[in-house]
Design a protein around this motif. Sequence first.
Motif, PDB file in Angstrom:
ATOM      1  N   ASP A  47      19.853 -16.865  19.326  1.00 55.99           N
ATOM      2  CA  ASP A  47      18.526 -16.668  19.932  1.00 55.99           C
ATOM      3  C   ASP A  47      18.142 -17.950  20.676  1.00 55.99           C
ATOM      4  N   ILE A  48      18.325 -17.945  22.010  1.00 52.50           N
ATOM      5  CA  ILE A  48      18.116 -19.172  22.794  1.00 52.50           C
ATOM      6  C   ILE A  48      16.648 -19.580  22.853  1.00 52.50           C
ATOM      7  N   GLU A  49      15.747 -18.709  22.417  1.00 46.26           N
ATOM      8  CA  GLU A  49      14.325 -19.064  22.410  1.00 46.26           C
ATOM      9  C   GLU A  49      13.843 -19.496  21.030  1.00 46.26           C
ATOM     10  N   ASP A  50      14.774 -19.750  20.127  1.00 44.67           N
ATOM     11  CA  ASP A  50      14.410 -20.220  18.787  1.00 44.67           C
ATOM     12  C   ASP A  50      14.180 -21.731  18.862  1.00 44.67           C
ATOM     13  N   TYR A  51      12.994 -22.124  19.336  1.00 44.20           N
ATOM     14  CA  TYR A  51      12.712 -23.540  19.565  1.00 44.20           C
ATOM     15  C   TYR A  51      12.610 -24.331  18.263  1.00 44.20           C
ATOM     16  N   SER A  52      12.234 -23.670  17.163  1.00 41.40           N
ATOM     17  CA  SER A  52      12.200 -24.389  15.886  1.00 41.40           C
ATOM     18  C   SER A  52      13.610 -24.846  15.517  1.00 41.40           C
ATOM     19  N   ALA A  53      14.616 -24.008  15.825  1.00 40.42           N
ATOM     20  CA  ALA A  53      16.010 -24.403  15.580  1.00 40.42           C
ATOM     21  C   ALA A  53      16.389 -25.588  16.457  1.00 40.42           C
ATOM     22  N   THR A  86      22.347 -40.379  19.254  1.00 43.47           N
ATOM     23  CA  THR A  86      21.560 -40.157  20.473  1.00 43.47           C
ATOM     24  C   THR A  86      22.420 -39.647  21.621  1.00 43.47           C
ATOM     25  N   GLU A  87      23.566 -40.259  21.823  1.00 43.14           N
ATOM     26  CA  GLU A  87      24.455 -39.838  22.926  1.00 43.14           C
ATOM     27  C   GLU A  87      24.921 -38.399  22.713  1.00 43.14           C
ATOM     28  N   ASP A  88      25.226 -38.042  21.462  1.00 39.58           N
ATOM     29  CA  ASP A  88      25.651 -36.667  21.169  1.00 39.58           C
ATOM     30  C   ASP A  88      24.518 -35.687  21.420  1.00 39.58           C
ATOM     31  N   ALA A  89      23.290 -36.099  21.063  1.00 39.73           N
ATOM     32  CA  ALA A  89      22.124 -35.237  21.305  1.00 39.73           C
ATOM     33  C   ALA A  89      21.953 -34.983  22.802  1.00 39.73           C
ATOM     34  N   ILE A  90      22.120 -36.029  23.604  1.00 43.34           N
ATOM     35  CA  ILE A  90      21.995 -35.892  25.057  1.00 43.34           C
ATOM     36  C   ILE A  90      23.059 -34.944  25.598  1.00 43.34           C
ATOM     37  N   ALA A  91      24.282 -35.105  25.110  1.00 42.24           N
ATOM     38  CA  ALA A  91      25.375 -34.235  25.566  1.00 42.24           C
ATOM     39  C   ALA A  91      25.085 -32.775  25.196  1.00 42.24           C
ATOM     40  N   TYR A  92      24.610 -32.564  23.970  1.00 42.47           N
ATOM     41  CA  TYR A  92      24.300 -31.196  23.515  1.00 42.47           C
ATOM     42  C   TYR A  92      23.191 -30.577  24.364  1.00 42.47           C
ATOM     43  N   LEU A  93      22.129 -31.349  24.599  1.00 45.49           N
ATOM     44  CA  LEU A  93      20.998 -30.837  25.376  1.00 45.49           C
ATOM     45  C   LEU A  93      21.395 -30.530  26.815  1.00 45.49           C
ATOM     46  N   ASN A  94      22.268 -31.355  27.379  1.00 44.36           N
ATOM     47  CA  ASN A  94      22.715 -31.095  28.760  1.00 44.36           C
ATOM     48  C   ASN A  94      23.523 -29.800  28.845  1.00 44.36           C
ATOM     49  N   ILE A  95      24.366 -29.549  27.847  1.00 44.98           N
ATOM     50  CA  ILE A  95      25.136 -28.290  27.817  1.00 44.98           C
ATOM     51  C   ILE A  95      24.177 -27.110  27.668  1.00 44.98           C
ATOM     52  N   PHE A  96      23.190 -27.269  26.776  1.00 42.77           N
ATOM     53  CA  PHE A  96      22.204 -26.209  26.560  1.00 42.77           C
ATOM     54  C   PHE A  96      21.422 -25.927  27.852  1.00 42.77           C
ATOM     55  N   LEU A  97      21.069 -27.000  28.565  1.00 42.92           N
ATOM     56  CA  LEU A  97      20.288 -26.841  29.789  1.00 42.92           C
ATOM     57  C   LEU A  97      21.100 -26.260  30.939  1.00 42.92           C
ATOM     58  N   ASP A  98      22.407 -26.456  30.909  1.00 43.78           N
ATOM     59  CA  ASP A  98      23.252 -25.809  31.921  1.00 43.78           C
ATOM     60  C   ASP A  98      23.113 -24.289  31.838  1.00 43.78           C
ATOM     61  N   TYR A 101      15.582 -23.661  32.643  1.00 45.33           N
ATOM     62  CA  TYR A 101      14.119 -23.688  32.697  1.00 45.33           C
ATOM     63  C   TYR A 101      13.504 -23.794  31.305  1.00 45.33           C
ATOM     64  N   CYS A 102      14.264 -24.343  30.366  1.00 43.92           N
ATOM     65  CA  CYS A 102      13.743 -24.511  29.009  1.00 43.92           C
ATOM     66  C   CYS A 102      12.986 -25.838  28.932  1.00 43.92           C
ATOM     67  N   TRP A 123      14.194 -29.905  28.027  1.00 44.22           N
ATOM     68  CA  TRP A 123      13.981 -31.045  28.938  1.00 44.22           C
ATOM     69  C   TRP A 123      13.136 -32.126  28.265  1.00 44.22           C
ATOM     70  N   HIS A 124      12.113 -31.684  27.551  1.00 45.00           N
ATOM     71  CA  HIS A 124      11.226 -32.611  26.845  1.00 45.00           C
ATOM     72  C   HIS A 124      12.009 -33.423  25.814  1.00 45.00           C
ATOM     73  N   GLN A 125      12.847 -32.727  25.038  1.00 46.13           N
ATOM     74  CA  GLN A 125      13.651 -33.413  24.026  1.00 46.13           C
ATOM     75  C   GLN A 125      14.690 -34.336  24.664  1.00 46.13           C
ATOM     76  N   LEU A 126      15.241 -33.913  25.797  1.00 46.67           N
ATOM     77  CA  LEU A 126      16.209 -34.762  26.506  1.00 46.67           C
ATOM     78  C   LEU A 126      15.540 -36.058  26.952  1.00 46.67           C
ATOM     79  N   GLY A 127      14.328 -35.937  27.499  1.00 45.88           N
ATOM     80  CA  GLY A 127      13.599 -37.130  27.912  1.00 45.88           C
ATOM     81  C   GLY A 127      13.361 -38.080  26.750  1.00 45.88           C
ATOM     82  N   LYS A 128      13.024 -37.529  25.592  1.00 37.74           N
ATOM     83  CA  LYS A 128      12.767 -38.385  24.423  1.00 37.74           C
ATOM     84  C   LYS A 128      14.040 -39.107  23.973  1.00 37.74           C
ATOM     85  N   GLN A 129      15.183 -38.450  24.116  1.00 37.04           N
ATOM     86  CA  GLN A 129      16.453 -39.109  23.768  1.00 37.04           C
ATOM     87  C   GLN A 129      16.739 -40.267  24.721  1.00 37.04           C
TER      88      GLN A 129
END
Length: 462
Positions: A162-168, A182-194, A198-199, A203-209
């Motif tokens: 469920d790609i809209e499960d933001y709590s997850a 941190t680097e792994d989190a950035i890599a994961y978020l970039n794959i997710f954003l690909d 428009y999530c 993007w917000h979490q990526l910025g915080k990383q």
Amino acid sequence: MEFSRDDNNNLPLTKFESMLKTNHVLFFDSEEFENIIHHYLNQGKIALAKKAIKLGLDQHPTSINLRLFKVEIHVFEDKLVEADELLNELHSLDPTNEEIYIQKANIFSKKDDHEKAIEVLKKALQLTDDIVDLYSLIGMEYLFLDKFEEAKMYFMKCLESDIEDYSALYNIIYCFEFLDQTEDAIAYLNIFLDKNPYCEVAWHQLGKQYCILKDYKKALTAFDFAVISDDTFVGAYLERGKVLEQLKQFEEAIENYTITLKLDDPTSFALLRIGKCYEKLGNHDLALQYYDRTVHEDPLLDKGWIAITKFHNKKGNYQKALYYIKKAINIDAENVHYWKLYSQINHRLKFFEEAESGYKKTLELGNYELNTWLSRGDLLIKLGEPEAAIYNFEQAIEFYPENAEIEYRLAGLYFLLNESDKGTFHLKNGMKQNIDYAFILDELFPKVSNRVQVKNLLNPNL
């Protein structure tokens, strides 16, 4: 089904509540009872939920779902033995009901047996197609065990389903951060954003990383995309403001914080940051206006009172600064920095007893900086309390052995009390460590420094 007061689905609920008022028993099918109970549990109305369960079981004594609600109430009330017994009975009747396993896991979790809870939840996975909630429950149990890699894996499974499960998504990032990945989190978020460009949450979490890495340019870009994805996302504007402050773009930061005030009720955080930005820009009138708005919005925000304190302190308005630092201390009396600032302001106002008391409190709260010991001791000397000053400096020397500044003060105090042997001992120690600090005797103990014995010790060649 969740009832709403604004639609036609609430007829059973209205009928049920009417029945409670009249004591005239009406018939409901088991599904209607389930919806009524579910509604009351969601509303936190436990007493009404219990009434509905009792009446429901009176009319449908064999309903497993209604009995499962009874289990849920038992667990909520910490009646774990009764819950467990009822679950065992239900399991013998319906061994493939995944809700039985979920409630069983809930009991194990309540008993802090999280490994067993995970084991039971994994069995439930084999019995249902609704796997997202179970993945989430397993992830939470792994979090309780501080097994962050395993937790992260199950929350990722949630998000895959469920790609809209933001709590997850938030929980995944929490695991990455706890593991300092941190680097792994950035890599994961970039794959997710690909896959989900428009999530805004991603993007917000990526910025915080990127902020963690102090890569503020990339952080700003990420927050820009969060705003593009949702131009009402208050959190993204706040983060943009914080990054722009780091980049010293204070006017742009103010613009972003101001947007949040229009999108939602004003927050004390945004008002405080706007005040800080105006102060950095040298606009002191507007800075003070926003600080005043901050504490008006949230009178219990100690940081707001501290901002006003520091503002007046810099301006030399020490009486006003003292008034506001007291406000902050009333909110957080355990904050070392507040007591230290309180002491410094009182010292400047020549309120020596209050300043000494503040430094004492600072030490009691665990601030053992050298300057705190020295400031308090010097005030005790000024207040004519040499014995208390000696006790203060002897405590200090345990933290700062072989410190010349302390040794000269102890020497002066012992000579003042005519304990020449101890005075000589500390004076020689001070001279051995740093002869340049001998001026301390002239400044704090002028009568002592004029004694022949002291002069001879300081100038043995004369």
